[in-house]
Write a protein that holds these residues in place. Structure first.
Motif, short mmCIF file in Angstrom:
data_model
loop_
_atom_site.label_atom_id
_atom_site.label_comp_id
_atom_site.label_asym_id
_atom_site.label_seq_id
_atom_site.Cartn_x
_atom_site.Cartn_y
_atom_site.Cartn_z
N PHE A 118 -1.83 3.14 -5.72
CA PHE A 118 -2.08 2.86 -4.31
C PHE A 118 -3.43 3.43 -3.84
CE2 PHE A 118 2.44 1.76 -3.89
CZ PHE A 118 2.34 0.66 -3.05
N ASN B 224 -9.15 -6.59 -2.91
CA ASN B 224 -8.16 -5.56 -2.64
C ASN B 224 -6.84 -6.12 -2.12
OD1 ASN B 224 -10.10 -3.77 -3.40
ND2 ASN B 224 -10.13 -2.59 -1.51
N SER B 225 -6.91 -7.19 -1.32
CA SER B 225 -5.69 -7.77 -0.77
C SER B 225 -4.81 -8.35 -1.89
CB SER B 225 -6.02 -8.85 0.26
OG SER B 225 -6.80 -9.89 -0.33
N TYR C 205 -4.89 -7.33 -5.02
CA TYR C 205 -4.44 -6.17 -5.78
C TYR C 205 -3.19 -5.55 -5.16
CZ TYR C 205 -4.31 -1.34 -7.44
OH TYR C 205 -3.89 -0.13 -7.95
N TYR C 206 -3.23 -5.32 -3.84
CA TYR C 206 -2.09 -4.69 -3.19
C TYR C 206 -0.88 -5.63 -3.13
CZ TYR C 206 -4.54 -0.47 -1.80
OH TYR C 206 -5.20 0.75 -1.82
#
Length: 342
Positions: A20, A169-170, A172-173
């Motif tokens: 995270f 990143n979006s 990935y999360y």
């Protein structure tokens, strides 16, 4: 389900905490690399579920990986509507699970088990790879999409939820949150009533059948769940690279998760997760330096694991950690309660 304090659970919490915060510490390129690694973890978890939990050895997880990836590509490119990409993801996972259930139904209700399941799924992998490599002509069009032969399909749309496109990143999360949900589910499933029956089948199939359980049904259900997880892995792979080729069905694609799960610890999902991420990180590091020895080293690790730590390297380390740190702690608690210990 009470969470037990042991080495595995502590490591699992630390791993996800690291995942995270990772995007805050590194650049965008490294984030997408880890997104790729996490996408492949689902493939290992699918095998850990059916082989580690249920004792079904399969070489066919790459089949569901590739089928779902191709389905997502064909569906989204033919629709031309980017807001339908979530539907393509859901349908791809469901189709992979249904195909796995149909295959499992004919195998397990037909009395096929043990090494023969591995042989059937291996043959299916080789057949699909050969077939998809010969789909380069215009006759292999599905709607407006050419399957592309060995070149595969390119320019596949990214996942879009409403007006928001999941990249960087979006994305990935998004992968990480689904991985966390799947991981928690598998840990819960292991100690559920159905999960206990699944483990019983792994330990003694005939005795479980004599106890009144519908063994072929449970095997087919678990095989379908594994197929759905492998399908999810295939779609995330497509979303990561926006392409897919017949190599997704290849022998290497089918073999690597088997080796990773066996070497890490097939009965332990945390071990499978950790060993998969470590392998892909190590493999990419070697590739960046011009070396292609990752598979050779992985094979040597598997040989060592089979000879000396058949329960898996990571799983054995977890056990050693429990013996070192938690055995004495448990004894001290018992002594405080007046219970004698050896």
């Amino acid at each position: 389900m009470l969470v037990k304090l042991n080495t595995e659970n502590i490591v699992a919490v630390l791993i996800f905490l690291f995942f995270f915060v990772y995007p805050v510490l590194v650049d965008a390129y490294s984030v997408m690399n880890l997104a790729y690694f996490l996408s492949m973890v689902f493939l290992s978890l699918s095998l850990s579920l059916i082989w580690g939990y249920c004792g079904i050895f399969s070489f066919g997880q790459a089949v569901f990986f590739g089928i779902s990836g191709y389905f997502y590509a064909v569906f989204t490119l033919n629709s031309g509507i980017t807001t339908l990409t979530p539907l393509g993801l859901i349908l791809g996972v469901l189709i992979g699970g249904v195909i796995a259930w149909i295959l499992g139904y004919f195998m397990f209700y037909g009395g096929v088990n043990d090494v023969f399941v591995g042989l059937i799924t291996l043959c299916l992998t080789l057949v699909l790879e050969t077939f998809m490599g010969q789909t380069a002509g215009d006759q292999w069009m599905i709607g407006q999409v050419n399957l592309g032969g060995f070149n595969g399909i390119n320019s596949i749309p990214s996942l879009q939820i409403g007006s928001f496109i999941l990249t960087g990143n979006s994305f990935y999360y998004f992968v990480l949150l689904i991985l966390l949900a799947v991981f928690i589910f598998l840990k819960w499933f292991e100690f559920s009533k159905l999960g206990i029956a699944v483990v019983a089948i792994r330990e003694n199939r005939e005795r479980t059948k004599l106890l009144g359980y519908n063994v072929p049904f449970i095997q087919s259900l678990v095989f379908a769940m594994g197929g759905a997880l492998a399908s999810l892995s295939g779609i995330f792979y497509v979303l990561w690279g926006n392409y897919i080729t017949p190599s997704a069905f290849g022998l290497a694609s089918a073999t690597i998760p088997v080796v990773l799960v066996a070497a890490g610890g097939r009965k332990n999902v945390t071990a499978a997760l950790l060993f998969t991420v470590l392998y892909y990180w190590f493999s990419q590091t070697l590739s960046a330096s011009g070396s292609e020895y990752a598979l050779i080293i992985l094979g040597l690790v598997l040989i060592v694991a089979i000879l000396f730590v058949p329960k898996g390297l990571i799983a054995s380390l977890f056990h050693a950690g429990d013996q070192l740190f938690f055995r004495e702690h448990s004894k001290s608690l018992l002594r405080k309660k007046g219970v004698k210990t050896l």
